[in-house]
Each structure stands twice: as C-alpha cells, then as structure tokens.
Design a protein around this motif. Structure first.
Motif, PDB file in Angstrom:
ATOM      1  N   GLY A  18       0.699  -1.060  -0.093  1.00 52.82           N
ATOM      2  CA  GLY A  18       0.137   0.073   0.064  1.00 52.82           C
ATOM      3  C   GLY A  18       0.885   1.303  -0.325  1.00 52.82           C
ATOM      4  N   LYS A  19       0.217   2.243   0.678  1.00 55.20           N
ATOM      5  CA  LYS A  19       0.784   3.675   0.625  1.00 55.20           C
ATOM      6  C   LYS A  19       2.341   3.527   1.380  1.00 55.20           C
ATOM      7  N   PRO A  20       3.108   4.115   0.884  1.00 52.66           N
ATOM      8  CA  PRO A  20       4.514   4.397   1.621  1.00 52.66           C
ATOM      9  C   PRO A  20       4.219   5.135   2.666  1.00 52.66           C
ATOM     10  N   ARG A  21       5.581   5.043   3.689  1.00 50.41           N
ATOM     11  CA  ARG A  21       5.372   5.802   5.054  1.00 50.41           C
ATOM     12  C   ARG A  21       5.248   7.168   4.947  1.00 50.41           C
ATOM     13  N   THR A  22       4.430   7.791   5.867  1.00 50.14           N
ATOM     14  CA  THR A  22       4.329   9.314   5.958  1.00 50.14           C
ATOM     15  C   THR A  22       4.855   9.631   7.358  1.00 50.14           C
ATOM     16  N   PHE A  23       5.253  11.142   7.533  1.00 48.22           N
ATOM     17  CA  PHE A  23       5.655  11.445   8.395  1.00 48.22           C
ATOM     18  C   PHE A  23       4.890  12.714   9.172  1.00 48.22           C
ATOM     19  N   THR A  24       4.471  12.857  10.237  1.00 43.23           N
ATOM     20  CA  THR A  24       3.957  14.155  10.881  1.00 43.23           C
ATOM     21  C   THR A  24       4.723  14.378  12.078  1.00 43.23           C
ATOM     22  N   GLY A  25       4.354  15.673  12.713  1.00 46.13           N
ATOM     23  CA  GLY A  25       4.509  15.929  14.045  1.00 46.13           C
ATOM     24  C   GLY A  25       5.970  15.727  14.361  1.00 46.13           C
ATOM     25  N   ARG A  26       6.371  15.355  15.694  1.00 51.45           N
ATOM     26  CA  ARG A  26       7.806  15.080  15.953  1.00 51.45           C
ATOM     27  C   ARG A  26       8.582  14.208  14.850  1.00 51.45           C
ATOM     28  N   ALA A  27       7.925  13.208  13.989  1.00 54.21           N
ATOM     29  CA  ALA A  27       8.707  12.381  13.304  1.00 54.21           C
ATOM     30  C   ALA A  27       9.168  13.197  11.922  1.00 54.21           C
ATOM     31  N   ALA A  88       6.771  26.459   5.373  1.00 49.38           N
ATOM     32  CA  ALA A  88       7.257  25.378   6.388  1.00 49.38           C
ATOM     33  C   ALA A  88       6.592  25.482   7.701  1.00 49.38           C
ATOM     34  N   THR A  89       6.385  24.324   8.218  1.00 51.65           N
ATOM     35  CA  THR A  89       5.790  24.431   9.647  1.00 51.65           C
ATOM     36  C   THR A  89       6.867  25.102  10.772  1.00 51.65           C
ATOM     37  N   HIS A  90       6.039  25.053  11.987  1.00 52.32           N
ATOM     38  CA  HIS A  90       7.123  25.716  12.998  1.00 52.32           C
ATOM     39  C   HIS A  90       8.262  25.079  13.330  1.00 52.32           C
ATOM     40  N   ALA A 115       2.284  19.754   8.433  1.00 56.61           N
ATOM     41  CA  ALA A 115       2.751  19.202   7.341  1.00 56.61           C
ATOM     42  C   ALA A 115       2.672  17.745   7.414  1.00 56.61           C
ATOM     43  N   ARG A 116       2.609  17.026   6.274  1.00 63.24           N
ATOM     44  CA  ARG A 116       2.581  15.657   6.257  1.00 63.24           C
ATOM     45  C   ARG A 116       3.795  15.142   5.017  1.00 63.24           C
ATOM     46  N   PHE A 117       4.654  14.701   5.503  1.00 65.56           N
ATOM     47  CA  PHE A 117       5.614  14.297   4.679  1.00 65.56           C
ATOM     48  C   PHE A 117       5.602  12.941   4.104  1.00 65.56           C
ATOM     49  N   THR A 118       5.591  12.676   2.805  1.00 63.12           N
ATOM     50  CA  THR A 118       5.788  11.324   2.329  1.00 63.12           C
ATOM     51  C   THR A 118       6.894  11.214   1.203  1.00 63.12           C
ATOM     52  N   ALA A 124       9.771  13.484  -3.248  1.00 62.99           N
ATOM     53  CA  ALA A 124       9.242  13.871  -1.857  1.00 62.99           C
ATOM     54  C   ALA A 124       7.910  14.726  -2.041  1.00 62.99           C
ATOM     55  N   GLN A 125       6.816  14.624  -1.241  1.00 62.06           N
ATOM     56  CA  GLN A 125       5.667  15.031  -1.287  1.00 62.06           C
ATOM     57  C   GLN A 125       5.268  15.732   0.157  1.00 62.06           C
ATOM     58  N   ILE A 126       5.073  17.085   0.287  1.00 61.53           N
ATOM     59  CA  ILE A 126       4.902  17.746   1.532  1.00 61.53           C
ATOM     60  C   ILE A 126       3.111  18.306   1.417  1.00 61.53           C
ATOM     61  N   ASP A 127       2.141  17.794   2.223  1.00 65.06           N
ATOM     62  CA  ASP A 127       1.055  18.339   2.108  1.00 65.06           C
ATOM     63  C   ASP A 127       0.886  19.167   3.204  1.00 65.06           C
ATOM     64  N   PHE A 128       0.834  20.701   2.999  1.00 63.48           N
ATOM     65  CA  PHE A 128       0.730  21.406   4.235  1.00 63.48           C
ATOM     66  C   PHE A 128      -0.674  21.857   4.634  1.00 63.48           C
ATOM     67  N   ARG A 129      -0.699  22.233   5.902  1.00 61.54           N
ATOM     68  CA  ARG A 129      -2.386  22.701   6.235  1.00 61.54           C
ATOM     69  C   ARG A 129      -1.968  24.011   7.101  1.00 61.54           C
ATOM     70  N   ASP A 130      -2.930  24.857   6.655  1.00 59.85           N
ATOM     71  CA  ASP A 130      -2.952  26.366   7.685  1.00 59.85           C
ATOM     72  C   ASP A 130      -4.316  26.868   7.194  1.00 59.85           C
ATOM     73  N   ASP A 131      -5.250  26.981   8.360  1.00 61.67           N
ATOM     74  CA  ASP A 131      -6.364  27.462   8.005  1.00 61.67           C
ATOM     75  C   ASP A 131      -6.486  28.985   7.802  1.00 61.67           C
TER      76      ASP A 131
END
Length: 833
Positions: A18-27, A88-90, A115-118, A124-131
C-alpha cells in the motif's frame, strides 16, 4: 511486558503493502531528503518543508543552513486581508540556543500550521495545512533519477513544484517567493551565520529572462581557478514574476525586515534592474517570486529551481604529499558553464526529466513488494547524490565510505565496503564499470596486489597498505557482475590480465597451501586481520574462483578457468570440513584469545558474504543449499533481536535499547574471546540488508523481512533520518546493499552475454509485479498465475533488451525465443507457460 527479543512481527506488518510511509509531528524532526545529482552534492528538504544541509560546496556540511534562505507565500483573498507565511511548519523543540533559536532559519517569522511528509525517493511530497490561508498548498520536490542515464541523473539541481489551490469562494491573488543568500566565496566547514563574512565580497545577483526567469548569483572577485569559484541560480518556469536583486543592506536586522515588509504589503517586490557588487566581507540576498491569480477552486503548479555550479575541489582528505591539496574537477563542470546554464538546461528538458523520473518512481512503488522493503531499496539510492560520491571529469565515479558532518569519511573507493553496494551496478552500469576500470587499470600492481583504497588524482601514487582479502576477491566478483550486466566483451578482455594477476596474488598470499580456503593473516572489512580459517574470507575466495572461472571461459583462457574450477570444488569441500559445526560456519583457530580481535566459535552475520555476493552478481549459489540455509537460519535465530534491551555494547552504538537490530556476531555456543573483533556488538544496516536478502533468496522470507522491518523502523524521522543510513559516517555506502532486496524478492537474475532473464517471485507469485533493471535496459515485470497456467509480461521502459531465454518460477521453467527478441522502450513481451 517487554516482547521476546526473538519474536517476529505479525505478517500484516512484514508483508504490508500500500501507501509508503508518511511522517507528521515530531517525526519530521530528523528528515533531510537529499536533492541533487549523482556526485554533485545536495541540498536537503527538511520534514517541515525547510531547506537544510546545504552540501553543494564539494564537501559534507551537516547542519549548514544557508542564512535566511526560504520560501514564502503571500496570499490575499479578494476583499480580505493578505496573509504571509514561510512555507514550512514551525521549528520543533528543543529551543535551547544561547541566543535563542538560530535566526539563520527565520524561526521568528510566521509559519504554516502542520505538514505531512511522504518520501518515495527520488520524489518527496509535503501536504501543508493552515486554516489562515485562502489556499491549500503542497510541495513535490525531486531530482532527476533515470536508470541507465547517468548524465540526466547527474544534474546539480533541486526541483521544487508547489501546487496552490484556491479553496475560497473569491478570487485569490498570490505570490510564491524563493529567497536565497548569494553564497559564492564560502567554503565549509567555516561558520556561516549571515551575509557578513571574510569570504565574501564582489558578490553580484543578476536577473535573466528567457526560457526561465532566474537570478544568477556570482562573484566578480574570484578567478575561475579559485577553489571557491562558482555560482548559484534560483529560477522559475512561471511566466509572471516579481523580484528583488538585494534586500537593501542596512544594520542589525534591516535586510530581512525590508524584504518581509515589502512582500507582506502587496506581494510585489522592488524589481531592481541591476545591483552593485558587494563590498569586501559582505554578500547579499535575492528573492524571486511567481505571481498568480487563482479563481475559486483553481489549482496552479509553480516550479522553482535551485541550481548550483561549484566546479573546483581539492584533495583535503589525504596526508600523502603527492596528492594532498591536489586539484580535482567535478564531471558536471564540463557539461555546464555555470548555474544559470544548469537551470536553463533543466527547464528546457523539464518535461522529459520529470516524466522519466516519475516513471521510475511509479514503477518501483507500484511493485507488489512489501512496504518496508521498498522503503529500504529506494531510500539508500540517495547516497549516490551525496558527498559520499565523487563523479570527476575523467568520467570515473569514486566514493568515500560515508560522510562525517564536515568531511568525507575513510577515503577512497574502499573495496571491502563497496563490495556490498549493488545500486550503482544495476541502475548506472557505466559508472560501475568506471570503478572497475580504476580498480584493474590502476589499483592492481604488477605483483597482483590491489590497493583497497585510492589516492586522487589517479596516477600519482598508489595507496600503501596491506591487501584486503575480502576487498580484493570481492572486486573480482564485481568485475564479473559488470560484464554480466553489460555483455561488454571488450571491457572484460581489457581488464582480464589485471584480474588474473589479482587472482594469482590472492591464491599465493591468502591461500599458500593451495587448498582453496584462505589461511594466514587476512585484512578485512572489520579493520583487523583474521587468522586461521574464517567463513567471511573463505566464502569470498569461493566467489572469486567462480567469477574467474566464468570470465576465463568467456575470454578463452581455458587454463585459468579450469584451474579455478578445480580449486573451487576442492575449496568448497575443505571449507565444509573445516568450518561447519553442524549449525553454522565458524572460524577455525586454535586459541581465539592468543591473538586479539578474532571470531572463534561465534556466529558471524557476514559468514555467507561470498554466497550473497555470488547470487547478486548473477553467478548463483556456491555452497550446498542444506548448509547454507541452516547457517542463514542460525544467523537470524542468534543475532537478530526484536528488542536490544540488555545488550551490552562497548563499541559504537547504531541501535539502542528498545530497538530491533541484527548484531554482527553472537556466541550461542560460548567461547566468546576476551576481546572479540572490533564492531562485533554493533548493528550495521548494510549487513542487515545483505543478510535479509540472502534469507529471502533461501526461502526464509519472514525472517528476511523482519530484519528489513527492524532496520527501517529505527529510521522513523524522530530518532534518525530515513534517508541517511549511517555507519562510519552518514550516507554509508554499505547500505546500498538494500538493492539486493529487490532482486531477492523478485528472484531476478540476468545474463546479458547469454540473453537470459529470470524471475522467481518469493511472495505473492499468483499476482506479482516488480521493477527490474540490468545493464542495458529497465522496466516492469508482471506475473499472473491461474488454474490455466502462468502469464508473464516483460515491459521495457528504457534501454534495449535482447532476450534469448526466459526462466520463470521456482523450477526455472525455460522458454527459448527464436529468433532472439529485441525489446526497446515501450515494447512488451508476453508469454504463457
């Protein structure tokens, strides 16, 4: 309660697809995804979206931030207030600097929320979020990687494509701006904290319009032969732009304040037409922005390029007077005039480079191989791009063992470490052959002794040290591999005399009694000398003999081929008699404590190294399957730990308590020497991948996948960078053994001279798909098994493939093709059995 140190993870983990690993937060903390070409150095994309580790100056520079170099987004929804953010995130804690968080990375400016890094190397793919933004933003970062096309894969460029989507109900005006310091004049490892430093002066930023809009960063102070000479370019393919050639200088923090205020006010910049060269001790920043107007729901890609051109390097790693400080030149320097040329070339060929790179990535990750295996296979390809590897203007690829933070580690071309690397041979065979040209064209002297390291530049002096038994024998096997993958008979005939000398030396020095099993003192990859008979160098001797037999037959040297064949038979029998203890192969030595740093009765994880390398090279098994499989099972049973808690290691620590890992050696029957060989209690990913691949090839698939899972689970983004498997240095060459996981899981074998291709999937044979690559072509293999039989497809995506024979499945069912089929890119061969 703590798990058993030996228990296997569940099948749903080991075989997960399935999908490759993704990384968020402290990762996201440790992620540094290298972007650049083969041997060009890299700039890394951090997990938060930041640009880090600017290693583009011909030497490692871990932790180097190019001050105030970042991407920012200004966006204004019609009728609303504009918002400006660093893309970029904080920054992540700790925040413990003696002057706060270092301002080189602009930590005090507003950043994005998450951010969510794949990572699917080389993309590499980064999906950012900021409302707070009226747009959604994501980033696809890549560098060209196209099998068999080394020059296309050796461009000093990072490609950053941001996708902006208007999620509001109104028109949105936006500017995506890349800011960078002009670094020309800087050389690591000197500190770099801002635009003022003694190395700067005469720096100029120049605007160019044409195929792209670019700002070319140079220096009028440096001559073309200066070690710091070079250039950097930031560019965009977007048609509408705004720019600033400098930030206006000033004292304190005026320059960044000027840029941020100007961008935040209207999304447009000063747009100077020229700038005056900077005074001595100073450089300048520049900013290039792409201007957009987005209708509701509209999505627009914006491509930014970072290109570099630093042609001059020197030998700063050796102490020998003949080469210390000698000038060297990177291969890309003769292909491109400057960084602007690199950016323009990339833009002109962008569609093809991106399409073929994505084709490779998609073919690899569409494989039905387990996720952790694909993760290991792909991640270590990045090592070819880093400062571990040098591609010089003589066309040869060279390499350290790895990289220290600010210098190469263990120079150069170490044969007993490069033995493990498989990626360059299967993906970029011309570069692998260039290394063998160096090994047998220079490193082997008239006596047949092979220097297992190289002094650069070639031709001044051979490195002086005793021969490495595993390195010399393994390089002979790799010569066979390069010929087997290319079918280049002239290449083999040219190097055969030196190969014969090297084998004669090995037999004379490492096997003086002529029984086919090495004895005496033998230097090896553990940086010590084994005595008596040990399984590592013994299996390497058998592999070397098999390689010489096969190559001798190919060049018509029947005397050498016959002699090696007979010695192989005798050596195999003698090795089994001497070293087999009924469970695994051990060192035969009278008293392991009489000479320090031996194995004794230990279960060495590398005891079947020659067996693994023989299979990787396309020569097949060396030892009887019964003993080989028992020994491999013993390695896993005794040396792989799901949890290293309680393991005492007084050596270097690459895996910690609570983590899984394969120890280099254990002593399940007792008899551990008082001081065993150095590194024995350590965990090396390069050996983990090699052992895992051999386990899989022997049908011990769960055990092999457990070893891979353990290695990759340690590189989780929080504790370690998933794109940096280290040993004695970052981006360690030995870890490129991970490519053998692909050949083992797919059962891929080939012989280009014979026109033979073989597949024998070790998992899901009823519905299987994999990428394959050999010296002349690459593509995708698909297999379906139904009640009516097997259907197989071989699709060629690049190169040219001549197929005379197919061998499929566990029985090697053979299908001969007459006439020989010639497949080129876009062709597919379909067969039914």
């Amino acid at each position: 309660m703590r798990r058993s140190s030996q228990s296997l993870p569940p099948d749903r983990t080991l075989f997960a697809r399935g999908k490759p690993r993704t990384f968020t937060g402290r990762a996201l903390r440790e992620i540094a995804f290298p972007l650049g070409g083969i041997g060009t150095g890299t700039v890394s994309l951090g997990g938060r979206g930041e640009l880090r580790d600017w290693e583009i100056f011909n030497r490692p520079a871990k932790g180097l931030t190019l001050p105030q170099t970042f991407v920012a987004l200004w966006a204004r929804e019609r009728g609303r207030k504009a918002v400006t953010r660093v893309v970029a995130t904080h920054p992540l804690p700790p925040f413990t600097g003696h002057r706060g968080v270092p301002r080189e990375g602009v930590p005090g400016l507003p950043h994005l929320a998450s951010a969510r890094f794949t990572g699917t190397y080389p993309i590499a793919q980064i999906d950012f979020r900021d409302d707070t933004l009226p747009v959604e933003i994501s980033l696809e970062a890549s560098n060209p990687l196209i099998p068999l096309r080394a020059e296309d894969s050796g461009i000093p460029v990072a490609i950053l494509t941001y996708h902006l989507t208007n999620r509001s109900q109104r028109l949105v005006e936006a500017t995506l701006a890349l800011s960078a310091l002009n670094p020309v004049g800087y050389l690591p490892p000197a500190p770099l904290t801002g635009r003022r430093a003694p190395c700067f002066g005469g720096n100029v930023n120049t605007l160019h319009r044409g195929v792209i809009t670019a700002i070319h960063m140079t220096s009028v102070r440096l001559s073309a032969d200066d070690l710091a000479f070079g250039s950097l370019a930031i560019a965009t393919t977007h048609s509408k732009t705004t720019h600033r050639l400098d930030w206006g200088g000033g004292g304190w923090f005026d320059d960044l304040q000027t840029l941020w205020d100007e961008l935040s006010e209207s999304g447009t910049l000063a747009e100077q037409t020229q700038m005056t060269p900077t005074p001595s001790g100073e450089t300048e920043h520049a900013t290039l922005g792409a201007r957009l107007m987005l209708a509701p729901g509209e999505s627009v890609p914006v491509t930014l390029l970072i290109a570099w051109h630093f042609p001059n390097r020197d030998n700063h790693w050796n102490t020998e007077e003949s080469v210390r400080g000698a000038r060297l030149r990177s291969a890309y320097a003769d292909r491109f005039e400057h960084a602007l040329d690199v950016a323009q070339h990339t833009a002109r060929h962008l569609w093809r480079l991106e399409t073929q790179t994505r084709q490779f990535r998609d073919a690899l990750f569409a494989s039905t191989l387990p996720r952790h295996a694909l993760d290991a296979i792909s991640a270590n390809l990045s090592t070819l791009r880093t400062n571990t590897c040098l591609w010089l203007d003589d066309g040869r690829l060279h390499g350290f063992e790895g990289c220290c933070d600010d210098a190469g580690c263990c120079p150069m071309d170490c044969t007993h470490v490069w033995n493990y690397s498989q990626a360059e041979a299967f993906l970029f065979p011309t570069l692998a052959r260039s290394m063998r040209e160096m090994d047998f064209g220079w490193s082997v002297d008239e006596s047949g002794e092979m220097a297992f390291r190289t002094l650069l530049p070639i031709g001044r002096e051979r490195w002086k040290f005793r021969a490495a038994a595993d390195g010399q024998l393994g390089t002979i096997v790799r010569l066979f591999r390069e010929w087997n993958l290319s079918g280049d008979n002239e290449f083999l005939r040219r190097l055969w005399p030196a190969a014969r000398r090297a084998m004669d030396f090995a037999l004379r020095v490492f096997d003086p009694d002529g029984d086919g099993v090495p004895e005496g003192e033998r230097h090896n990859t553990y940086d010590i000398e084994f005595i008596g008979q040990d399984p590592l160098t013994a299996t390497m001797m058998l592999a070397g003999l098999r390689a010489m037999q096969r190559m001798g037959e190919a060049v018509g040297d029947t005397e050498m081929a016959g002699r090696c064949e007979q010695l192989l038979i005798r050596g195999r029998e003698r090795f089994l008699a001497l070293c087999w203890n009924g469970e695994y192969f051990e060192q035969r030595i009278d008293d392991p404590d009489a000479v320090k740093y031996q194995i004794g009765a230990g279960c060495l994880s590398d005891q079947l190294l020659g067996e693994w390398l023989s299979r990787c090279a396309g020569m097949g098994p060396l030892l009887p399957e019964r003993e080989t499989k028992r020994a491999a099972r013993a390695i896993f049973r005794h040396s792989w730990k799901r949890d290293l808690t309680g393991h005492a290691c007084c050596q270097r620590s690459y895996a910690m308590e609570g983590e899984p890992g394969l120890l280099l050696c254990t002593w399940p029957r007792g008899g551990r020497p008082r001081f065993p060989f150095p590194y024995s209690d350590e965990v090396w990913t390069g050996i983990e991948h090699a052992v895992a691949a051999l386990l899989i090839d022997l049908g011990l698939v769960r055990e092999g996948l457990a070893v891979v899972w353990g290695a990759r689970s340690r590189h989780d983004g929080e504790r370690r960078n998933p794109w940096d498997e280290f040993e004695c240095g970052h981006h360690y060459v030995r870890a490129m053994s991970s490519w053998s996981l692909l050949t083992a899981l797919s059962g891929f074998r080939c012989s280009v001279p014979e026109g033979m291709l073989a597949f024998n999937p070790r998992i899901t044979p009823e519905r299987f798909q994999t990428l394959w690559s050999c010296g002349t072509a690459w593509g995708v293999y698909r297999q379906r098994i139904t009640k009516s039989g097997m259907r197989a497809e071989i699709e060629v995506l690049g190169g040219t493939l001549h197929i005379a024979t197919l061998r499929l499945g566990p029985r090697g069912t053979e299908k001969r093709l007459s006439p020989v089929r010639v497949l080129r890119a876009g062709d597919t061969l379909r067969v039914e059995i």
